[in-house]
Design a protein around this motif. Structure first.
Motif, mmCIF file in Angstrom:
data_model
loop_
_atom_site.group_PDB
_atom_site.id
_atom_site.type_symbol
_atom_site.label_atom_id
_atom_site.label_comp_id
_atom_site.label_asym_id
_atom_site.label_seq_id
_atom_site.Cartn_x
_atom_site.Cartn_y
_atom_site.Cartn_z
ATOM 1 N N VAL A 1 -95.175 -45.416 37.006
ATOM 2 C CA VAL A 1 -94.546 -45.271 38.323
ATOM 3 C C VAL A 1 -93.045 -45.056 38.178
ATOM 4 N N PHE A 2 -92.439 -45.698 37.164
ATOM 5 C CA PHE A 2 -91.022 -45.473 36.911
ATOM 6 C C PHE A 2 -90.791 -44.056 36.393
ATOM 7 N N ALA A 3 -91.723 -43.585 35.570
ATOM 8 C CA ALA A 3 -91.606 -42.216 35.060
ATOM 9 C C ALA A 3 -91.620 -41.221 36.212
ATOM 10 N N LEU A 4 -92.502 -41.432 37.161
ATOM 11 C CA LEU A 4 -92.601 -40.526 38.309
ATOM 12 C C LEU A 4 -91.318 -40.543 39.123
ATOM 13 N N SER A 5 -90.795 -41.724 39.393
ATOM 14 C CA SER A 5 -89.569 -41.842 40.178
ATOM 15 C C SER A 5 -88.404 -41.138 39.489
ATOM 16 N N ARG A 6 -88.285 -41.340 38.177
ATOM 17 C CA ARG A 6 -87.182 -40.711 37.436
ATOM 18 C C ARG A 6 -87.336 -39.195 37.416
ATOM 19 N N ALA A 7 -88.563 -38.721 37.207
ATOM 20 C CA ALA A 7 -88.792 -37.278 37.154
ATOM 21 C C ALA A 7 -88.492 -36.624 38.497
ATOM 22 N N GLU A 8 -88.861 -37.279 39.581
ATOM 23 C CA GLU A 8 -88.579 -36.737 40.914
ATOM 24 C C GLU A 8 -87.072 -36.680 41.165
ATOM 25 N N ASN A 9 -86.363 -37.701 40.718
ATOM 26 C CA ASN A 9 -84.905 -37.691 40.859
ATOM 27 C C ASN A 9 -84.272 -36.582 40.027
ATOM 28 N N LEU A 10 -84.833 -36.356 38.843
ATOM 29 C CA LEU A 10 -84.318 -35.273 37.998
ATOM 30 C C LEU A 10 -84.534 -33.916 38.657
ATOM 31 N N LEU A 11 -85.649 -33.762 39.356
ATOM 32 C CA LEU A 11 -85.910 -32.497 40.047
ATOM 33 C C LEU A 11 -84.890 -32.265 41.150
ATOM 34 N N LYS A 12 -84.517 -33.329 41.849
ATOM 35 C CA LYS A 12 -83.481 -33.208 42.880
ATOM 36 C C LYS A 12 -82.132 -32.877 42.255
ATOM 37 N N GLN A 13 -81.882 -33.469 41.085
ATOM 38 C CA GLN A 13 -80.593 -33.281 40.425
ATOM 39 C C GLN A 13 -80.492 -31.920 39.735
ATOM 40 N N TYR A 14 -81.636 -31.438 39.200
ATOM 41 C CA TYR A 14 -81.638 -30.174 38.452
ATOM 42 C C TYR A 14 -82.731 -29.248 38.994
ATOM 43 N N PRO A 15 -82.594 -28.782 40.218
ATOM 44 C CA PRO A 15 -83.663 -27.969 40.823
ATOM 45 C C PRO A 15 -83.854 -26.611 40.159
ATOM 46 N N LYS A 16 -82.868 -26.135 39.421
ATOM 47 C CA LYS A 16 -82.950 -24.818 38.784
ATOM 48 C C LYS A 16 -83.387 -24.894 37.333
ATOM 49 N N ARG A 17 -83.653 -26.106 36.844
ATOM 50 C CA ARG A 17 -84.067 -26.269 35.456
ATOM 51 C C ARG A 17 -85.575 -26.511 35.372
ATOM 52 N N SER A 18 -86.116 -26.210 34.205
ATOM 53 C CA SER A 18 -87.571 -26.309 34.052
ATOM 54 C C SER A 18 -88.051 -27.704 33.663
ATOM 55 N N PHE A 19 -87.191 -28.477 32.961
ATOM 56 C CA PHE A 19 -87.706 -29.709 32.382
ATOM 57 C C PHE A 19 -88.187 -30.732 33.417
ATOM 58 N N PRO A 20 -87.591 -30.833 34.643
ATOM 59 C CA PRO A 20 -88.175 -31.782 35.604
ATOM 60 C C PRO A 20 -89.609 -31.397 35.988
ATOM 61 N N HIS A 21 -89.865 -30.101 36.148
ATOM 62 C CA HIS A 21 -91.229 -29.654 36.457
ATOM 63 C C HIS A 21 -92.168 -29.944 35.283
ATOM 64 N N ARG A 22 -91.679 -29.734 34.074
ATOM 65 C CA ARG A 22 -92.513 -30.017 32.905
ATOM 66 C C ARG A 22 -92.899 -31.488 32.867
ATOM 67 N N LEU A 23 -91.920 -32.370 33.142
ATOM 68 C CA LEU A 23 -92.201 -33.809 33.138
ATOM 69 C C LEU A 23 -93.175 -34.185 34.254
ATOM 70 N N LEU A 24 -92.962 -33.608 35.426
ATOM 71 C CA LEU A 24 -93.875 -33.891 36.539
ATOM 72 C C LEU A 24 -95.274 -33.359 36.242
ATOM 73 N N GLY A 25 -95.347 -32.253 35.518
ATOM 74 C CA GLY A 25 -96.649 -31.749 35.090
ATOM 75 C C GLY A 25 -97.334 -32.715 34.134
ATOM 76 N N ASP A 26 -96.567 -33.261 33.192
ATOM 77 C CA ASP A 26 -97.129 -34.247 32.264
ATOM 78 C C ASP A 26 -97.654 -35.466 33.015
ATOM 79 N N ILE A 27 -96.886 -35.911 34.019
ATOM 80 C CA ILE A 27 -97.305 -37.077 34.807
ATOM 81 C C ILE A 27 -98.581 -36.763 35.580
#
Length: 933
Positions: A700-726
């Protein structure tokens, strides 16, 4: 409802604690307690204490009375009495949820921070208590200067109860201590919105303004805090200090007199009052207050005083003011041992030792500090003075010249702040400040020199070169700056220009050894080893017994593969300087390289005795432990590395990677959390933390952090990759597909491609997955991973000629890759190519423990009529992958060839009964029919 109590337990209680209190006494005790409670609620603590003591006279085991009495004593700061009552309550079986808060507060007052952290675990208590307990732990970590841990505790408190104002204020104070002004201000303003009439909120906001040198604004906020709570100790002390800075001595004296009356046992107030009285010319009164501060400090138990850095530092200052230099030096030694990263106390201690004519001690003290803070002109000045006292005038002059060069009129506040933040490991904030300082004055070496070093370490060579050139243009004859320019040119791969810079430095001063050594390093980089040897040999003859020269000679020999010669040079250097960390660390690395781990460990342990908290020493020690199979000891060193890294995100990330590589997942998560708190923009730490939380921590912490990263870096791929892993972890394949597709669209690369390919296959989009690989390989013919996947797809689809083409290409790049050899062997078997056996044998030899290579070789041998030899490899494959039906089918065929038909039939019946599909299933069915009686 009836309740049953075991008779044997009752008898045990009676035996251990015989009842001596009459029923009437118990009733009377209760009455006294109720009266005490009413007095307490009316804030008549004196009367409450009397009634509670009466209650305990009637019943000494009255738990509630002990608890309340402990709380009252705690409020009165009667700490020893409070401790007795709380402990008695616990011994009598009090519900720990009733005593844990006063116990935590007691530990804070007693400076027992480590004991608080060790004993009070919030998860052992109900949800309603946890926020406050996390806050107590946060306060303890803050006092120990473990800021990442403090922030973590405050954040956990806020997660449980978003309205917990003390958590927000604690976060503000911690971020301020860490130097994050913006974060601290945001937290303070949030607290202000929540409780504008809270004195602690105003104090936090005032402290931030104070740190920003906005003195008048800070003063107004301190005023407001004291208006709301006149007894606020910290606000009163801070306001007195700021009034002293503003030369408003009369107001400052009013505050300090109030403090001395209200808090007669507060040493800081006595010390500040002494300083003010001295400034006002009241020398005798000043000394009297200093002595009062010293007496208060002397009353604190040494084990508690030693655990609290600010009090240790204050003890040093107070005794220094009283010219009790030996006592002051002792306190300062304790302080620098606990807080080795702060150069200021070292400088005061060095000044004391110089005044006592102990220059040798100053040299031993400051040498490692100066190495960690090479651009601190005060450290250089003190160290240079010490060398001058011992008669080492060349060294003294060199250091004093550097100190003078750094202490220029061009210095400004940006440089000071930048160097301070750099010492705290806050790299990017340090760069921001140093850039501002250098922009104001391009000749400012105090900002420029560390700025060049930082740029080089970050791989920003052009920036390093720009700053180095600017400084050199301002002082073209300065050897330090000329050498620095050459170093920047090397970083920018301008090797010819760098060589000219170093040669110019040597022309200006033929005895400038550093430039000679840099020329040797260039020779090595350009593979001119003989030239480097000649240069160094001449230098060694001219300046014998010079440790840096011997070190460089060892480097040259290592580059040439002459490890024995390198070892000889390093051992010679060690004889000259037993405490040289560069020499010891070089020896450790060499011993590990040549397979002498025990020797490496002994040297690393010797280095640890010299400087235990040096990150490079710990690194070498941990590697040596691992090489000698002492994994647990290595893990302990990695924990120390993380602790010592403080807020240096690169060092924290490095320690975390070590912990991950060695399976210490729990500690790796802790270290990564520190790294993220130190620098939330450090993407590698953010990614690693999400991955570790997902796989080994709390998803659950991983999900929260990944979602925050997506907000912080919307133009980067790694937040989507992490959310995909989750999403994969949660078995939400459709959502994983969406994220992996987004990651690939944003930043197309082989990694994103393979994740998208795999998820497409899982969502029954095999054709799309194949097309994705096919198109990528056509555009990127040198990308081996997608090509291998495409070859495998073609093999599975039976397109053997196309698969063979790609495997041939891959094998040219990776001729020793067993899987490519193995798959080609399988293709050759199917197409009748006589090279099948030789390829399979090569693959099995390279990977004898892989099921696939044994299966392929065994199957080829069976198909070539060598069933007995083949069965051996097939059994080997089965022992490594026993549930694979295809291997068992191959075994059945081998058994059939060996006329062991019953065994063959049993194998076939077993694998076909399972219902699993496999390559050769139709042939297996046909063989079973043939074998049936």
């Amino acid at each position: 409802m009836k309740s049953y109590f075991p008779l044997n337990k009752l008898l045990l209680i009676l035996a251990l604690n015989p009842i001596q209190i009459s029923f009437a006494d118990d009733i009377q005790a209760g009455k006294f307690y109720e009266e005490a409670l009413q007095s307490y609620r009316s804030q008549n603590n004196a009367e409450a204490i009397i009634q509670l003591k009466n209650a305990l006279q009637q019943n000494q085991n009255y738990v509630a009375a002990h608890i309340l009495l402990g709380e009252i004593y705690l409020k009165q700061k009667s700490l020893s009495e409070a401790e007795v009552q709380i402990n008695l309550a616990n011994q009598l079986g009090a519900d720990r949820s009733l005593t844990v808060k006063p116990l935590a507060q007691l530990y804070l007052y007693q400076i027992k921070y480590n004991q608080l952290i060790k004993e009070i675990e919030p998860s052992n208590y109900g949800r309603e208590l946890r926020p406050e307990l996390h806050i107590f732990r946060g306060h303890a970590y803050l006092q120990l200067n473990l800021l990442s841990e403090a922030l973590n505790e405050y954040e956990m408190a806020a997660q449980i109860d978003a309205n917990q104002i003390d958590a927000i204020i604690g976060k503000a104070n911690t971020l301020l201590r860490r130097g994050d002004m913006e974060g601290a201000s945001q937290a303070a303003e949030k607290a202000m919105q929540m409780q504008p009439e809270n004195a602690d909120t105003w104090f936090a906001r005032a402290s931030i303004k104070h740190a920003k040198f906005a003195m008048e604004e800070a003063l107004k906020d301190y005023d407001k805090a004291l208006e709301l709570l006149p007894d606020h100790l910290d606000a009163r002390i801070a306001r007195a200090g700021i009034l002293m800075d503003l030369k408003q001595d009369e107001r400052a004296e009013q505050d300090l007199e109030f403090l001395r009356k209200t808090y007669p046992f507060e040493p800081k107030a006595a010390y500040l009052h002494s300083v003010l009285l001295q400034r006002m010319g009241q020398t005798d009164a000043s000394v009297k207050e200093l002595e009062a501060a010293a007496d208060i400090l002397a009353g604190i138990k040494p084990e508690y005083l030693g655990a609290h850095g600010p009090t240790l530092m204050l003890s040093g200052l107070v005794n220094y003011g009283l010219q009790r230099l030996d006592i002051a030096a002792d306190y300062l030694r304790q302080y620098v041992k606990q807080y080795p990263e702060q150069p200021g106390p070292y400088k005061l201690l060095a000044a004391i030792l110089l005044s006592k004519h102990e220059p040798e001690q100053v040299i031993d003290l400051l040498r490692p500090v100066q190495l960690r803070n090479p651009n601190d002109h005060r450290l250089l000045f003190l160290l240079g003075s010490a060398y001058m006292q011992v008669g080492k005038h060349d060294m003294a002059n060199s250091l004093l010249d550097k100190a003078s060069a750094m202490n220029t009129e061009g210095e400004n506040i940006h440089s000071e702040i930048g160097l301070n933040r750099l010492s705290m490991g806050q790299e990017q904030p340090a760069i921001n400040e140093l850039e501002a300082g250098f922009k104001d004055n391009p000749g400012n070496t105090q900002a420029g020199i560390p700025l060049v070093a930082l740029y080089i370490s970050r791989g920003e060579s052009e920036k390093a070169l720009r700053v180095a050139k600017a400084m050199h243009e301002k002082a073209s004859k300065n050897l330090t700056l000329l050498n620095l320019l050459g170093t920047a040119q090397v970083s920018a791969q301008q090797l010819q220009q760098a060589r000219r810079s170093f040669e110019n430095a040597v022309e200006l001063d033929p005895n400038f050894i550093t430039a000679h050594l840099n020329l040797s390093k260039l020779d090595v980089a350009e593979k001119k080893l003989d030239q480097a040897r000649k240069r160094l040999a001449a230098l060694n003859q001219k300046t014998p017994n010079n440790v840096p020269i011997l070190l460089e000679l060892a480097t040259v020999e290592q580059a040439a593969g002459n490890y024995d010669s390198a070892n000889t040079w390093l051992e010679n250097a060690r004889k000259l300087d037993q405490k040289s960390l560069p020499v010891l660390l070089s020896l450790v690395n060499l011993k590990l390289k040549i397979g002498r781990p025990s020797e490496a460990l002994a040297i690393a342990q010797a280095a640890e005795l010299i400087e235990k908290n040096n990150i490079e020493v710990m690194d070498a020690l941990a590697k040596s432990y691992l090489a000698t199979n002492s994994r647990e000891k290595a893990l302990g060193v990695f924990i120390r590395m993380a602790e010592q890294a403080r807020f240096n995100v690169k060092q924290l990330y490095k320690a975390a990677r070590y912990q991950i590589e060695n399976g210490d997942n729990f500690e790796a998560i802790k270290t990564l959390k520190k790294a993220v708190l130190a620098d939330e923009n450090h993407i590698p730490s953010q990614i690693a933390l999400v991955e570790m939380e997902l796989n080994y921590g709390k998803p659950v912490f991983a999900l929260s952090r990944a979602e925050n990263l997506l907000k912080q870096y919307p133009k980067r791929s790694f937040p989507h990759r992490l959310l995909g892993d989750i999403a994969v972890h949660e078995k939400n394949i459709s959502l994983a597909n969406t994220h992996y597709q987004a990651a690939f669209d944003l930043e197309p690369n082989a990694g994103a491609l393979m994740q998208l390919h795999d998820i497409l296959k899982k969502t029954s989009q095999a054709d799309k997955a194949f097309d994705l690989l096919d198109q990528w390989v056509k555009k990127h013919p040198k990308d081996s991973v997608p090509m291998a996947a495409l070859a495998d797809e073609l093999l599975q689809a039976g397109k053997l000629n196309e698969a063979e083409k790609y495997y041939d290409t891959l094998l040219k790049q990776f001729p020793q890759e067993p899987q490519f050899l193995n798959n080609l062997a399988y293709i050759f078997l199917t197409t009748g190519n006589e090279k099948a056996l030789s390829y399979a044998e090569q693959a099995q030899k390279l990977a004898p423990d892989q099921a696939s290579t044994n299966d392929t070789l065994g199957w080829i041998l069976v198909n070539q009529g060598q069933a007995e030899q083949g069965l051996n490899y097939l059994r080997n494959a089965h022992s490594r992958l026993s549930q694979d039906p295809e291997i068992r089918y191959h075994i059945a065929v081998a058994l059939h060839q060996l006329q062991r038909k019953d065994e063959a039939r049993q194998e076939l019946e077993s694998i076909l009964k399972s219902g699993e599909s496999f390559n050769g299933i139709e042939q297996a069915k046909a063989l079973l029919q043939k074998l049936k009686p």
